[in-house]
Design an enzyme around this catalytic site. Structure first.
Site, mmCIF file in Angstrom:
data_model
loop_
_atom_site.group_PDB
_atom_site.id
_atom_site.type_symbol
_atom_site.label_atom_id
_atom_site.label_comp_id
_atom_site.label_asym_id
_atom_site.label_seq_id
_atom_site.Cartn_x
_atom_site.Cartn_y
_atom_site.Cartn_z
ATOM 1 N N GLU A 13 62.066 -30.841 4.854
ATOM 2 C CA GLU A 13 61.194 -31.703 5.406
ATOM 3 C C GLU A 13 60.609 -32.596 5.519
ATOM 4 O O GLU A 13 60.891 -31.704 7.573
ATOM 5 C CB GLU A 13 62.597 -32.615 4.528
ATOM 6 C CG GLU A 13 63.368 -32.432 3.671
ATOM 7 C CD GLU A 13 64.478 -33.604 3.083
ATOM 8 O OE1 GLU A 13 64.560 -34.502 3.906
ATOM 9 O OE2 GLU A 13 65.509 -33.135 3.181
ATOM 10 N N LYS B 209 67.006 -29.695 -11.337
ATOM 11 C CA LYS B 209 65.353 -29.387 -11.459
ATOM 12 C C LYS B 209 64.460 -28.582 -12.061
ATOM 13 O O LYS B 209 65.351 -27.657 -11.946
ATOM 14 C CB LYS B 209 64.636 -28.841 -10.028
ATOM 15 C CG LYS B 209 65.285 -29.843 -8.642
ATOM 16 C CD LYS B 209 65.157 -29.159 -7.362
ATOM 17 C CE LYS B 209 65.479 -30.713 -6.204
ATOM 18 N NZ LYS B 209 64.654 -31.534 -6.111
ATOM 19 N N HIS C 157 73.252 -28.328 -2.099
ATOM 20 C CA HIS C 157 71.839 -27.501 -2.457
ATOM 21 C C HIS C 157 72.093 -26.126 -2.920
ATOM 22 O O HIS C 157 71.613 -25.510 -3.104
ATOM 23 C CB HIS C 157 70.695 -28.417 -1.927
ATOM 24 C CG HIS C 157 70.863 -30.105 -2.549
ATOM 25 N ND1 HIS C 157 72.008 -30.733 -3.756
ATOM 26 C CD2 HIS C 157 70.873 -30.873 -1.805
ATOM 27 C CE1 HIS C 157 71.654 -32.153 -3.376
ATOM 28 N NE2 HIS C 157 71.388 -32.457 -2.543
#
Ligand code: BG6
Length: 495
Positions: free
Chosen positions: A217, A183, A241
């Site tokens: 999320e 990212k 992550h």
């Protein structure tokens, strides 16, 4: 780095990851003219599709995902790169027939990348079969294998998987992917830390009170119950992550940006994390599961009502953990990681809370408590670097407010590139700095193992939170200090 043409072989090409991420990423690389000339893409799937059917599937995938719509000229070129090969990954013959096809060097570049977008239970056997069919030999070109997460299920299984694949692959041929490292905002964190001198003197226990890393999320688990119910939030997000983000925030400056220097520094952080003994799990970790609730004014099911979730499941859809890094820079600075499905908003952020000034100068004025400074790194969807400062409000009274200095990442008109584009290109270029080394993966398992073991034994009860909320208040139990609270927003908080 100059990339050479290669054959990109995708195992699991008709699956979800390939549809949503891999094929669109390769297409976007083609749009940018970043795929070396002659590069081929070999899609492997079980379905008896011909070339035409595969191309129409690819069109479907790109219709949903191509930035700015499909460019017909690029699509034509992309289709010329594409081949479809039917095969069952559990059958040796499918590898020998693939090898036969790929051996035609007139058509296929002999540098080969194998992307394993398949069930983790098939990793070891697929690599074994690839090797037995000669596909991992490097006589005519290099051979690299990309392994999706999860690499193992716990420390023991990760070690055994590693032992199995090490029989057939050298470490430099293995690309263990953690797409967070691809990212742009995550890479910007390295630039922010190591290309600016301003922050470095403050980046330690003397100035930083605590750090929070949040990934939330709004989505539930969708159709992934089969995987998710055996995984849970701790394995799915924290072991991978979020621990990666933690290493990038806290590691020492690497000697260079060369892969091993970077990975060595990340490993040092993971080694310095204070182990959580099983008896301390409740003080350091919290789990919960969503019940039904509302997301964007729509009623959504509880986790237990999702398709294929066992009715007595105590799998966590929310996990929070407190860690300490026992080194000179970070000793006793709590680092909180948390993640959850079906939460109030969807975002990934790193929030760094600085210490309060040593004395409250304004004790006798209307200013009671000044807010601590926060540095907020928005990873997604909002991409920002923001430092919150206290300033005086205009006027005759001595009142303050919080304002923020913004060093945002992307400017208007600059488009977003997906993490997979960056990482797929790195593999062709032979750059494994943004991929995980085996010791990194094992150390990350070692950190979470006592927690997942303890939770696996406690099958009677799990805390719950209504979908659409920030998770249970009870997660505060892991805070090191009463004054700590979860930072949900990237906008200044009011008193
Ligand atoms: C995956 C997890 O690795 O990362 C998913 O398995 C999660 O459960 C996803 O939703 C989050 O990735 P991103 O890029 O959407 O933040």
């Amino acid at each position: 780095m100059k990339a050479e043409a290669c054959t990109y072989v995708i195992y699991g090409a008709t699956g979800n990851l390939s549809r949503i991420k891999l094929i669109p990423a390769l297409y976007h690389l083609d749009v940018e003219n970043l795929l070396p000339e002659g590069t081929k893409i070999m899609a492997l799937g079980r379905r008896p599709w011909d070339q035409q059917k595969w191309q129409s599937e690819v069109r479907d995938m790109l219709e949903q995902k191509a930035r700015g719509g499909i460019d017909e000229a690029v699509f034509q070129r992309f289709c010329e790169r594409m081949h479809y090969h039917q095969g069952d990954i559990t059958q040796a013959e499918s590898y020998s027939s693939l090898a036969k096809t790929l051996n035609n060097s007139q058509v296929f570049p002999q540098n080969q990348t194998f992307y394993l977008a398949i069930s983790p239970t098939d990793f070891a056997n697929t690599i074994k079969f690839l090797s037995l069919s000669g596909l991992l030999q490097e006589d005519a070109g290099w051979s690299r294998v990309i392994i999706e997460k999860p690499f193992g299920y716990d420390l023991q299984s990760a070690q055994s998987l590693q032992k199995n694949i090490a029989k057939y692959l050298r470490e430099d041929q293995v690309y263990r992917i953690d797409h967070y490292l691809g990212k742009g905002t995550v890479q910007n964190l390295l630039v922010f830390r190591f290309a600016n001198t301003m922050m470095e003197p403050l980046w330690n226990r003397h100035y930083i009170d605590h750090i929070q890393i949040t990934h939330s999320e709004q989505m539930g688990i969708g159709t992934r119950a089969q995987y998710y119910d055996t995984s849970g939030a701790m394995r799915d997000m924290i072991q991978s992550h979020l621990l990666q983000l933690l290493t990038l925030v806290t590691m020492e400056p690497p000697a260079s940006m060369e892969a091993e220097s970077l990975r060595d520094e990340k490993v040092k952080v993971l080694k310095s994390i204070r182990p959580i003994p099983k008896e301390a799990v409740h003080a350091c970790a919290f789990r919960a599961q969503y019940t039904s609730g509302n997301i964007d004014n729509e009623k959504v099911n509880s986790y237990l009502q999702e398709d294929n979730v066992p009715e007595d499941s105590v799998t966590e859809t929310y996990a929070a953990i407190k860690l300490y890094i026992d080194n000179w820079r970070w000793k006793d600075v709590p680092i909180y990681l948390r993640t959850g499905k079906r939460m109030a908003t969807a975002q990934s952020t790193i929030s760094i809370c600085f210490r309060q000034p040593p004395s409250q100068f304004f004790r006798d004025t209307q200013i009671k408590n000044t807010q601590p400074n926060w540095l907020l790194l928005g990873i997604q969807p909002e991409e920002c670097f923001r430092i919150e400062m206290t300033v005086k409000e205009p006027g005759l009274e001595m009142k303050t407010r919080v304002t923020s200095l913004d060093a945002s990442y992307r400017q208007e008109g600059e488009h977003h590139t997906d993490a997979y584009e960056d990482l797929l290109l790195d593999v062709i270029e032979g750059d494994n700095s943004l991929f995980l080394r085996s010791d990194e993966v094992e150390l990350a398992w070692k950190i979470v193992d006592p927690i997942i073991q303890k939770w696996a034994q406690e099958r009677e009860y799990i805390a719950t939170y209504p979908a659409g909320t920030w998770g249970p208040e009870a997660s505060r139990a892991i805070f090191d200090q009463e004054s700590h609270h979860w930072r949900h927003n990237l906008t200044p908080e009011s008193d």
